[in-house]
Design a protein around this motif. Structure first.
Motif, short mmCIF file in Angstrom:
data_model
loop_
_atom_site.label_atom_id
_atom_site.label_comp_id
_atom_site.label_asym_id
_atom_site.label_seq_id
_atom_site.Cartn_x
_atom_site.Cartn_y
_atom_site.Cartn_z
N ARG A 98 0.87 -1.18 0.00
CA ARG A 98 0.00 0.00 0.00
C ARG A 98 0.90 1.23 0.00
NH1 ARG A 98 -1.87 3.57 3.62
NH2 ARG A 98 -1.04 2.39 5.40
N ILE A 99 0.58 2.16 -0.89
CA ILE A 99 1.34 3.40 -1.02
C ILE A 99 0.60 4.52 -0.30
CG2 ILE A 99 2.36 5.04 -2.65
CD1 ILE A 99 3.45 2.15 -2.91
N GLU A 100 1.34 5.32 0.44
CA GLU A 100 0.77 6.49 1.10
C GLU A 100 1.79 7.62 1.05
OE1 GLU A 100 0.31 7.13 5.65
OE2 GLU A 100 -1.57 6.24 4.96
N ASP A 101 1.36 8.78 0.60
CA ASP A 101 2.24 9.95 0.50
C ASP A 101 3.51 9.65 -0.29
OD1 ASP A 101 0.46 11.55 1.94
OD2 ASP A 101 1.36 10.98 3.86
N GLY A 102 3.37 8.85 -1.35
CA GLY A 102 4.50 8.58 -2.23
C GLY A 102 5.53 7.63 -1.67
N LYS A 103 5.17 6.86 -0.62
CA LYS A 103 6.10 5.90 -0.03
C LYS A 103 5.41 4.57 0.23
CE LYS A 103 9.20 9.16 2.11
NZ LYS A 103 10.15 9.32 3.19
N LEU A 104 6.20 3.51 0.35
CA LEU A 104 5.67 2.21 0.70
C LEU A 104 5.28 2.27 2.17
CD1 LEU A 104 7.58 1.82 -1.81
CD2 LEU A 104 7.75 -0.55 -1.08
N ALA A 105 3.98 2.10 2.45
CA ALA A 105 3.46 2.31 3.80
C ALA A 105 3.06 1.02 4.50
CB ALA A 105 2.25 3.25 3.74
N GLU A 106 2.72 -0.02 3.73
CA GLU A 106 2.23 -1.25 4.34
C GLU A 106 2.50 -2.40 3.38
OE1 GLU A 106 -1.74 -2.43 6.95
OE2 GLU A 106 -1.79 -0.67 5.63
N HIS A 107 2.76 -3.60 3.93
CA HIS A 107 3.16 -4.74 3.09
C HIS A 107 2.60 -6.07 3.62
CE1 HIS A 107 6.04 -8.11 2.40
NE2 HIS A 107 5.94 -7.70 1.16
N TRP A 108 2.13 -6.88 2.67
CA TRP A 108 1.74 -8.27 2.91
C TRP A 108 2.44 -9.10 1.86
CZ3 TRP A 108 -1.30 -4.06 2.54
CH2 TRP A 108 -2.17 -3.74 3.57
N ASP A 109 2.66 -10.38 2.13
CA ASP A 109 3.23 -11.22 1.07
C ASP A 109 2.69 -12.64 1.13
OD1 ASP A 109 4.73 -12.55 3.10
OD2 ASP A 109 6.46 -11.29 2.74
N VAL A 110 2.82 -13.30 0.00
CA VAL A 110 2.53 -14.73 -0.13
C VAL A 110 3.78 -15.31 -0.76
CG1 VAL A 110 1.03 -16.48 -1.14
CG2 VAL A 110 0.08 -14.24 -0.51
N LEU A 111 4.43 -16.25 -0.07
CA LEU A 111 5.70 -16.81 -0.51
C LEU A 111 5.61 -18.32 -0.67
CD1 LEU A 111 7.98 -15.02 2.10
CD2 LEU A 111 7.78 -14.40 -0.30
N GLN A 112 6.33 -18.81 -1.66
CA GLN A 112 6.48 -20.26 -1.76
C GLN A 112 7.79 -20.58 -2.45
OE1 GLN A 112 2.92 -20.42 -4.74
NE2 GLN A 112 3.79 -22.44 -4.67
N ASP A 113 8.35 -21.75 -2.10
CA ASP A 113 9.57 -22.18 -2.75
C ASP A 113 9.29 -22.45 -4.22
OD1 ASP A 113 10.96 -22.07 -0.38
OD2 ASP A 113 10.89 -24.23 -0.01
N GLU A 114 10.24 -22.06 -5.07
CA GLU A 114 10.09 -22.29 -6.51
C GLU A 114 10.29 -23.77 -6.81
OE1 GLU A 114 11.47 -20.35 -10.73
OE2 GLU A 114 12.72 -19.99 -8.96
N ALA A 115 9.36 -24.35 -7.54
CA ALA A 115 9.41 -25.77 -7.87
C ALA A 115 10.34 -26.02 -9.07
CB ALA A 115 8.02 -26.28 -8.21
N THR A 116 11.03 -27.14 -9.02
CA THR A 116 11.81 -27.59 -10.17
C THR A 116 10.85 -28.28 -11.15
OG1 THR A 116 12.21 -29.77 -9.22
CG2 THR A 116 13.81 -28.03 -8.69
N LYS A 117 11.36 -28.61 -12.32
CA LYS A 117 10.53 -29.31 -13.31
C LYS A 117 10.03 -30.64 -12.75
CE LYS A 117 10.23 -30.55 -18.13
NZ LYS A 117 10.80 -30.43 -19.46
#
Length: 133
Positions: A98-117
């Motif tokens: 979330r951006i507020e006043d031209g700066k990064l103000a808030e953050h969430w993430d969804v992460l997972q390990d990258e799968a091989t073939k």
């Protein structure tokens, strides 16, 4: 209050991620992240200092690559890969900012390990058009 467009917000997030994760330029990163930054990630301590301190502990080989970025109003979602962290697999992430006043103000993430073939049941890579080496 500074009003920004979704296009400006996307550019801001990409510049901020490049400054912090790829260049390790903490002075520049401090200009991108709000001093009131709210961190929702379970992997990162509170505030921008929590994030910056985490990055300081990671190898200099850490690299962020972006594949897709979308914005709606003050929210940006960046689909990217964090590699070179010393983990067995890169992380593929959806970072919501979330951006507020031209700066990064808030953050969430969804992460997972990258799968091989061999690990991919779909037969498709999670990031880009190739599987990791």
């Amino acid at each position: 209050m500074t009003k920004t467009t979704p296009e400006q917000n996307k550019a801001l997030v990409l510049d901020a991620f490049d400054a912090l994760f790829n260049k390790r330029d903490y002075a520049a990163a401090a200009r991108y992240w709000s001093d009131r930054y709210i961190q929702h990630s379970a992997h990162i301590a509170p505030g921008r200092e929590g994030l910056f301190n985490l990055v300081r502990t990671l190898p200099d080989t850490l690299k962020y690559e972006n594949q897709l970025i979308v914005a709606e109003g003050d929210y940006v979602i960046a689909h990217g890969r964090f590699s070179g962290s010393g983990r067995p697999a890169a992380w593929v992430a959806a970072d919501i900012v979330r951006i507020e006043d031209g700066k990064l103000a808030e953050h969430w993430d969804v992460l997972q390990d990258e799968a091989t073939k061999a690990q991919s049941v779909s037969g498709l890579p999670m990031f880009g058009d190739r599987f990791p080496d």
